[in-house]
Each structure stands twice: as C-alpha cells, then as structure tokens.
Scaffold this motif. Structure first.
Motif, mmCIF file in Angstrom:
data_model
loop_
_atom_site.group_PDB
_atom_site.id
_atom_site.type_symbol
_atom_site.label_atom_id
_atom_site.label_comp_id
_atom_site.label_asym_id
_atom_site.label_seq_id
_atom_site.Cartn_x
_atom_site.Cartn_y
_atom_site.Cartn_z
ATOM 1 N N LEU A 21 0.766 -1.125 0.040
ATOM 2 C CA LEU A 21 0.041 0.031 0.032
ATOM 3 C C LEU A 21 1.059 1.440 -0.133
ATOM 4 O O LEU A 21 0.624 2.214 -0.767
ATOM 5 C CB LEU A 21 -0.782 0.016 1.299
ATOM 6 C CG LEU A 21 -2.071 -1.279 1.143
ATOM 7 C CD1 LEU A 21 -2.861 -1.054 2.577
ATOM 8 C CD2 LEU A 21 -2.907 -1.234 -0.068
ATOM 9 N N ASN A 25 0.018 3.836 -3.020
ATOM 10 C CA ASN A 25 -0.912 4.957 -2.659
ATOM 11 C C ASN A 25 -0.802 6.341 -3.287
ATOM 12 O O ASN A 25 -1.845 6.898 -3.263
ATOM 13 C CB ASN A 25 -0.633 5.103 -1.075
ATOM 14 C CG ASN A 25 0.365 5.949 -0.681
ATOM 15 O OD1 ASN A 25 1.554 5.806 -0.746
ATOM 16 N ND2 ASN A 25 0.014 7.253 -0.153
ATOM 17 N N SER A 271 -5.987 7.937 -2.077
ATOM 18 C CA SER A 271 -4.583 7.847 -1.627
ATOM 19 C C SER A 271 -4.476 8.028 -0.006
ATOM 20 O O SER A 271 -3.647 7.148 0.467
ATOM 21 C CB SER A 271 -3.869 9.162 -2.206
ATOM 22 O OG SER A 271 -2.464 8.991 -1.655
ATOM 23 N N LEU A 274 -5.454 4.684 1.399
ATOM 24 C CA LEU A 274 -4.532 3.582 1.388
ATOM 25 C C LEU A 274 -3.352 3.821 2.466
ATOM 26 O O LEU A 274 -2.869 2.797 2.780
ATOM 27 C CB LEU A 274 -4.045 3.458 -0.060
ATOM 28 C CG LEU A 274 -5.029 3.275 -1.259
ATOM 29 C CD1 LEU A 274 -4.460 3.452 -2.463
ATOM 30 C CD2 LEU A 274 -5.573 1.870 -0.920
ATOM 31 N N TRP A 275 -2.769 5.151 2.501
ATOM 32 C CA TRP A 275 -1.790 5.285 3.218
ATOM 33 C C TRP A 275 -2.245 4.896 4.815
ATOM 34 O O TRP A 275 -1.411 4.477 5.601
ATOM 35 C CB TRP A 275 -1.414 6.973 3.155
ATOM 36 C CG TRP A 275 -0.221 7.196 4.011
ATOM 37 C CD1 TRP A 275 1.146 7.071 3.610
ATOM 38 C CD2 TRP A 275 -0.119 7.414 5.423
ATOM 39 N NE1 TRP A 275 1.908 7.536 4.593
ATOM 40 C CE2 TRP A 275 1.204 7.453 5.806
ATOM 41 C CE3 TRP A 275 -1.193 7.675 6.253
ATOM 42 C CZ2 TRP A 275 1.630 7.921 7.246
ATOM 43 C CZ3 TRP A 275 -0.854 8.092 7.507
ATOM 44 C CH2 TRP A 275 0.655 8.310 8.082
#
Length: 345
Positions: A21, A25, A271, A274-275
């Motif tokens: 990830l 990301n 993003s 995901l982070w």
C-alpha cells in the motif's frame, strides 16, 4: 504454533500489506495536476484522520495521549514535500530515496535509543548492522538513477486514472515546482526526498517513547498501553491538525486565493485511505516485530513497488544504466531485508 512464532507471522504479514500500500498509495494521483501539493496534503490528511477515527472506535477508544500527536506533526511536515518530489524526480525514485533515509533514521533511533527511547536489542546484532550498511549503499545508488519527468505539469500526460482532469481557468495551472529550471529539478527533488525521509523516520519516536516509559512508575506515562495500534488516533490527529495549520497558513500567504484542484479530491482521498491502512499495518508490525526490525523492512520495501510502477507503467526510469543501477539497488535492499529478518530469529 508458539506465541512468538504467531507474533512473527502477524508482523511479517502486516509488513507485506504495508509495503504494497505504501508503494502504491500515490498511484491514483499520478496523472492529476496537484499544483504545489498544499491542497492535496489537506485532503489526504482528512482521509487519514477518518480512517484513524474508525480504528479508534473499533478499539473502543483507548486512552488518548497528546504527546503521540507529535509524531503525526513530524510526518505531516515531511509530507508537504511529496508533490514537489514526485514532480521533480518521479514517484519511483522519490519513494526509493526517502524510504532509504526513513529506514536509516528509524533504525538508528530505535537501535541506539535516541530521543530518550530505550535501545532495542536483537538476536543477531551483526546482521542488523550489515542491514543498516546495505541501506546506506542502496541510498547512494538511488541518487545516481535519473528519471524521465516532464519539465512542466502543463506538458505532462493528462490522461488520468479516474476521469478527465479539468484545470480551472481562473488560476495559473503551473506551480513553483513546474517553473523550476531543468537543471535545478533533480537537486531540489533529491534534497527534499532526503529531508522528508529523515522526518518520516522520526514519526514513531513519540509512541515508542510513551511505551518505553509506561513501564516506569515514576513516569507520567506509567501504565500506558503496550499495544501500538492504541496510539493511531492520536498520531493521525496530529497529522490532520498540522496539515490544517499549514493549509491555513498557505491560504494566508496566497492572500486568500489558494490554488485548489477539485479533480484531485477523490484520488487524494483514496490515496489517504490507502496510506492510513498501511500505517495501521505498520503499527501492528512494530508491536509484533519491534521497530528495529519493522522499520528497515517497511521503509525500503515500498520503493521496490513504486519503482515497478515507475518503470513499467509511467516509464520514469529508462536506459540500460538506470536499469542496472536499479537492479543493484534492489539486490542490496533484498539482502538487507533478509539480514533484518534473520536478526530477529
């Protein structure tokens, strides 16, 4: 299966998810114009905070330690430079460089007990030191890899990953990063990546400090949780608070006319999600493996994933010399990861 073996399995599984990830990301944002990144930073951090809030509720709201917010403040400061880094030296090379310095900073602070933390011991110190040396070598190799990045966002490929981007006609589409002379782009990008990596490497220091002092009866943190994930909400709160302060300061500096990019909102939010998930996995890995082991693995692994995106999808790294250097760097990283893994056994 013994408790120790179970912890190792959970730790390495969480590390693998975090690597995937973290290395991917920023992909949703790659072909969108994000300007100087200040607006994107705020959107991304808002998503991070929401995921942290959900995790906090699932954990039944463990005690909130304000000092843990400092790690989020440090991370948000380093993250300001992400968009300029990607625009100047590319996604793959940027993550490779900041990942290497992230690994070195995080490893050294945990291994030697910097910033008031307790020094962490491993079963095979020699392998752990070899791994740190290999990280230095890989970072040195990355600095010689040249990436193919368009000179301005105005001339970049505008085929996005989610929908067609539209730049507002009321604002200049080019940021200060896009106006950098070609000769200055690489030095600026590499310098920012190094600085961001050092800041990223310090982001877990407050949490580890609290955990170390939780075992001391004379400490204000006595009795604090030993489970790293209990500090996620404080960490992401620090991220969101700091990013909001920076964004308001940016708006003031721009005389209340900030450059906003509406088409980057959904990709930026994705993003951030995901982070945030990757970071939660990192907290789990820290708990299961200890930071001195998880840091080198999780900070260097995403560079491999990002470089694969850069080589095969975005064509950022071209030419035999670049590919040879990249191959050598990857072999160095792999050897270092194996040394780290076996140093814990």
């Amino acid at each position: 299966m013994s408790s120790n073996s179970s912890n190792l399995a959970v730790g390495y599984a969480a590390s693998c998810v975090a690597i995937l990830l973290f290395g991917s990301n920023f992909i949703p944002l790659k072909k969108y114009d994000t300007g100087d990144g200040m607006f994107l930073q705020w959107v991304l951090c808002a998503a991070v905070w929401l995921v942290g809030l959900l995790v906090n509720l699932l954990l039944h709201c463990p005690k909130f330690w304000p000092f843990a917010m400092l790690g989020g403040c440090i991370w948000a400061t380093g993250n300001i430079a992400v968009v300029p880094i990607i625009k100047t030296i590319g996604l793959g090379l940027g993550i490779l460089i900041w990942g290497s310095f992230n690994a070195l900073t995080g490893w050294a602070s945990s291994r030697f007990g910097w910033f008031g933390m307790e020094a962490e011991e491993v079963s095979s110190p020699l392998l752990n030191y070899i791994r740190a040396g290999l990280a230095v070598v890989s970072a040195f190799l990355f600095l010689f890899i040249k990436s193919e990045i368009p000179s301005t966002a105005c001339s970049a490929d505008t085929t996005p990953l989610m929908s067609k981007p539209v730049v507002s006609q009321t604002q200049d589409p080019c940021s200060w990063v896009d106006r950098l002379p070609t000769a200055h782009r690489r030095p600026v990008g590499c310098s920012l990546a190094v600085a961001s990596g050092i800041l990223y490497g310090s982001t877990f220091v407050p949490v580890i400090y609290i955990k170390d002092h939780s075992r001391r009866n004379d400490s204000m943190y006595a009795g604090a949780s030993e489970y790293d994930l209990d500090y996620v909400f404080a960490h992401v709160s620090g991220i969101f608070l700091t990013s909001t302060i920076y964004f308001l300061a940016y708006c003031a500096a721009m005389r209340n006319s900030p450059k906003l990019y509406p088409e980057a909102v959904l990709p930026g939010f994705l993003s951030g999600v995901l982070w945030a998930v990757a970071t939660c996995c990192w907290f789990v890995a820290n708990h299961s493996l200890s930071a001195v082991v998880s840091f080198p693995i999780i900070t260097t692994g995403p560079g491999f994933v990002a470089a694969m995106w850069g080589v095969f999808m975005f064509k950022e790294m071209q030419g035999l010399q670049n590919h040879v250097l990249l191959g050598l760097a990857f072999c160095t990283i792999l050897a270092g990861v194996l040394c780290t893994a076996f140093s814990k056994v």
